[in-house]
Enzyme design. Sequence first.
Site, PDB file in Angstrom:
ATOM      1  CG  ASP A  56      -8.349  -4.300  -3.022  1.00  0.00           C
ATOM      2  OD1 ASP A  56      -9.567  -4.104  -2.879  1.00  0.00           O
ATOM      3  OD2 ASP A  56      -7.574  -3.437  -3.450  1.00  0.00           O
ATOM      4  CG  HIS A 101      -2.078   0.952   1.058  1.00  0.00           C
ATOM      5  ND1 HIS A 101      -1.976   2.298   1.319  1.00  0.00           N
ATOM      6  CD2 HIS A 101      -3.333   0.734   0.612  1.00  0.00           C
ATOM      7  CE1 HIS A 101      -3.138   2.869   1.055  1.00  0.00           C
ATOM      8  NE2 HIS A 101      -3.973   1.957   0.623  1.00  0.00           N
TER       9      HIS A 101
HETATM   10  N1  CMC Z   1       4.173  -7.760  -4.948  1.00  0.00           N
HETATM   11  C1  CMC Z   1       5.512  -7.732  -5.116  1.00  0.00           C
HETATM   12  N2  CMC Z   1       6.269  -6.629  -4.957  1.00  0.00           N
HETATM   13  C2  CMC Z   1       5.647  -5.492  -4.633  1.00  0.00           C
HETATM   14  C3  CMC Z   1       4.246  -5.444  -4.442  1.00  0.00           C
HETATM   15  C4  CMC Z   1       3.510  -6.631  -4.598  1.00  0.00           C
HETATM   16  N3  CMC Z   1       2.188  -6.648  -4.414  1.00  0.00           N
HETATM   17  N4  CMC Z   1       3.884  -4.181  -4.120  1.00  0.00           N
HETATM   18  C5  CMC Z   1       5.016  -3.469  -4.113  1.00  0.00           C
HETATM   19  N5  CMC Z   1       6.075  -4.245  -4.417  1.00  0.00           N
HETATM   20  C6  CMC Z   1       7.506  -3.856  -4.425  1.00  0.00           C
HETATM   21  C7  CMC Z   1       7.840  -3.025  -5.654  1.00  0.00           C
HETATM   22  O1  CMC Z   1       8.284  -3.852  -6.726  1.00  0.00           O
HETATM   23  C8  CMC Z   1       8.937  -2.143  -5.111  1.00  0.00           C
HETATM   24  O2  CMC Z   1      10.117  -2.917  -5.005  1.00  0.00           O
HETATM   25  P1  CMC Z   1      11.573  -2.218  -5.211  1.00  0.00           P
HETATM   26  O3  CMC Z   1      11.694  -1.214  -4.116  1.00  0.00           O
HETATM   27  O4  CMC Z   1      12.552  -3.344  -5.112  1.00  0.00           O
HETATM   28  O5  CMC Z   1      11.544  -1.597  -6.585  1.00  0.00           O
HETATM   29  C9  CMC Z   1       8.496  -1.843  -3.685  1.00  0.00           C
HETATM   30  O6  CMC Z   1       7.698  -2.986  -3.308  1.00  0.00           O
HETATM   31  C10 CMC Z   1       7.658  -0.577  -3.542  1.00  0.00           C
HETATM   32  O7  CMC Z   1       6.556  -0.669  -4.439  1.00  0.00           O
HETATM   33  P2  CMC Z   1       5.919   0.533  -5.221  1.00  0.00           P
HETATM   34  O8  CMC Z   1       5.308   0.025  -6.491  1.00  0.00           O
HETATM   35  O9  CMC Z   1       6.903   1.653  -5.344  1.00  0.00           O
HETATM   36  O10 CMC Z   1       4.799   0.974  -4.211  1.00  0.00           O
HETATM   37  P3  CMC Z   1       3.599   1.951  -4.545  1.00  0.00           P
HETATM   38  O11 CMC Z   1       3.313   2.663  -3.300  1.00  0.00           O
HETATM   39  O12 CMC Z   1       3.895   2.747  -5.746  1.00  0.00           O
HETATM   40  O13 CMC Z   1       2.415   0.931  -4.928  1.00  0.00           O
HETATM   41  C11 CMC Z   1       0.646  -0.598  -4.713  1.00  0.00           C
HETATM   42  C12 CMC Z   1       1.438   0.529  -4.046  1.00  0.00           C
HETATM   43  C13 CMC Z   1      -0.578  -0.897  -3.864  1.00  0.00           C
HETATM   44  C14 CMC Z   1       0.148  -0.130  -6.101  1.00  0.00           C
HETATM   45  C15 CMC Z   1       1.538  -1.849  -4.860  1.00  0.00           C
HETATM   46  O14 CMC Z   1       1.925  -2.299  -3.585  1.00  0.00           O
HETATM   47  C16 CMC Z   1       0.874  -2.969  -5.641  1.00  0.00           C
HETATM   48  O15 CMC Z   1       0.973  -2.997  -6.871  1.00  0.00           O
HETATM   49  N6  CMC Z   1       0.172  -3.920  -4.943  1.00  0.00           N
HETATM   50  C17 CMC Z   1      -0.540  -4.977  -5.644  1.00  0.00           C
HETATM   51  C18 CMC Z   1      -1.893  -4.452  -6.136  1.00  0.00           C
HETATM   52  C19 CMC Z   1      -2.861  -4.214  -5.008  1.00  0.00           C
HETATM   53  O16 CMC Z   1      -3.049  -5.035  -4.142  1.00  0.00           O
HETATM   54  N7  CMC Z   1      -3.547  -3.059  -5.054  1.00  0.00           N
HETATM   55  C20 CMC Z   1      -4.548  -2.652  -4.060  1.00  0.00           C
HETATM   56  C21 CMC Z   1      -4.091  -1.474  -3.267  1.00  0.00           C
HETATM   57  S1  CMC Z   1      -5.033  -1.153  -1.764  1.00  0.00           S
HETATM   58  C22 CMC Z   1      -6.625  -0.701  -2.214  1.00  0.00           C
HETATM   59  C23 CMC Z   1      -6.749   0.289  -3.297  1.00  0.00           C
HETATM   60  O17 CMC Z   1      -6.088   1.320  -3.335  1.00  0.00           O
HETATM   61  O18 CMC Z   1      -7.568   0.028  -4.167  1.00  0.00           O
END
Ligand code: CMC
Length: 428
Positions: free
Chosen positions: A364, A307
Amino acid sequence: MSKSATLNVDGKSFEFEVITGSENEKCIDIQKLRSETGYITLDPGFGNTGSCFSSITYVDGAKGILQYRGYPIEDLAEKSTFVETAYLILYGELPKAEQLRDFSARLKEHAPLNTNLEHHFSGLPNNAPPMAILSAMLNLVSCFHPEVLEVPTTGAEFDRTASLLLSKVRTIAAFAYRMACGKPINHPNPNLTYCGNFLHMMFSDPYQEYEVSPIIDKALNLFLILHADHEQNCSTTTVRVVGSSRANLFSSVSAGVCALWGPLHGGANSAVIAMLEDIKDSGRPLTYYLDKAKDKNDSFRLMGFGHRVYKNFDPRSIILKKQVHSVLEALNINDNLLKIALELEEATLNDDYFVSRNLYPNVDFYSGLLLRAIGIPLNMYTVMFAIGRMPGWIANWKELHDHKLRISRPRQIYTGETARPYVSIAKR
Ligand code: CMC
């Protein structure tokens, strides 16, 4: 004297006011940065950008706190209903008995759709994604209520517009589902509650009226309460950005639905179930999925984990996890996907990749299991999220207008070609 932050650039020093929110969160007000210094800030994804003042929802990502208008999510989930919580989010206070009665009456009054709007559902293919239908129909609703195309100027106008939208979103969602199944539409029944009416419109059949179980009604209320608002997330920001051009509320939330649809946002709830099904059917070990999620050359992510704001735990996922257990038990369902979900969560808690990046289950991860337990079909999960998020979208849109915010218009750092002469086609 108020606190300030100093910026030293190009040999000059500039002062910017430090602002503190009501929960002691801090920000540097850079509204005059460009006019005074010629510089802009760079913050792709807006992770460090406060785009507005808001008194609707407070989130503390480090402590796992979520409050609507000051009320903790845990209390609302246990004691409130979705209609009451929607009122709280829209109007800032929990309703008195009479206010709740009037609000509920308005929701009942606005539940039916104009018959001419109903016709639009029948021209769509059966496999049309319900999120596409929802977004399109929300925009179309305004054609039948031209008065909602204006920004409400009185309390009564806002009451009408907000309740119309909150009520019709549920009818549109149920009609979209019925059309996708090739089943006849069920019109709303004014004798049912908000959630009961939705379940009736989804599941009643001409030969059998759907009987609303109190367990399912309560679980659905809880699901919707947990999704009712979440400050400046992707879809709410979209609603605000669209609304800032003075586009009407209906087109603004229609855009919000599109933003919510993506798998990194609301679309994650159905993607989680698809992932758990895949784990079950493939027979592959969990380590296969963990390794895939860690592989930087693979776009796969563990859905329902991570998140932008919560870096410890998402309070909504804790509530949902408990609720899934109790609903499955109360309905006597043995869902083997829950077992896989629990094992997956456990595996991530023992894996340095996930722990070091603070990747814990988000809202989720368990919400799909709850929707599955109460009989909601997979293609409707993100639509359910949209119904729940409607109070938050409306309240944020209203706040944008109350605060008379400027049109949203970020800047950029240009990295393309510098100015060059036009080349005629013969010389390219
Ligand atoms: N699985 C594997 N690696 C992950 C995941 C995941 N679900 N989420 C983040 N990472 C890694 C990402 O690759 C990055 O690694 P590194 O630092 O080595 O490059 C690090 O964690 C930080 O991730 P980020 O993409 O910079 O984080 P963000 O804040 O931009 O994204 C997120 C947040 C929710 C989009 C992301 O965690 C994600 O894609 N999660 C899976 C989709 C999901 O469950 N979404 C629902 C979010 S909550 C409810 C809503 O908002 O609808």
